[in-house]
Design a protein around this motif. Sequence first.
Motif: not given
Length: 202
Positions: A44-47, A54-72, A176-180
């Motif tokens: 909740r607090d770290e991602i 307004q962060m990219n990239p759009v992530t899906c796989r759990a490890s990618d969310v962790l790597r990029h520290k962002t996600g919907y 690939t982008t948050w606004d897309g």
Amino acid sequence: MEEYLRASQVIDCQHPEIVNLAQKIASGHQSSTAIAKECFEWVRDEICHSFDYQMNPVTCRASDVLRHKTGYCYAKSHLLAALLRANQIPAGFCYQRLSIDDQGAPYCLHGFNAIYLPEIGWYRVDARGNKEGVNAQFSPPQEQLAFKIQFPEEADFRAILPEPLPIVVEALQAQTTWDGMLQRLPDVTLASANSYGLALDH
């Protein structure tokens, strides 16, 4: 409970970085409820929620969310499930149908989690990230999600799915982008909800 503990392509809970973080979060905690709370609050607090920051990239796989520290919201729920499953805590996926702008149509799905806690059973939590007007907490047995149902065309689907909805995964993987992604948020009409395995509960 096996299917709620399983690793998959999206919920890659056996990924070394997921396993390492899961162990780090769990250290010093004895009960699965305490570990679940720490996992929830970490995601909740770290991602960063992609739209809020307004962060990219759009992530899906759990490890990618962790790597990029962002996600919907959906992606954050994928990471939370992976951390929980890495700690042998059953976790599933839940959805609501919500107004995108709090004005009525258009609508989209909103994704969050359910965690199986030994003392109370399934308990729903929403790690999308708090902000003004959003205050999701881990306080079992009291449920405190991010959003409440306001309109007739909104819905709180009570189903707890072992895997994310395919239409959600496809939507995340196509952008690939948050606004897309914001222009193409996945949706399920109330009339078609049953075909997706989503039970209706207004």
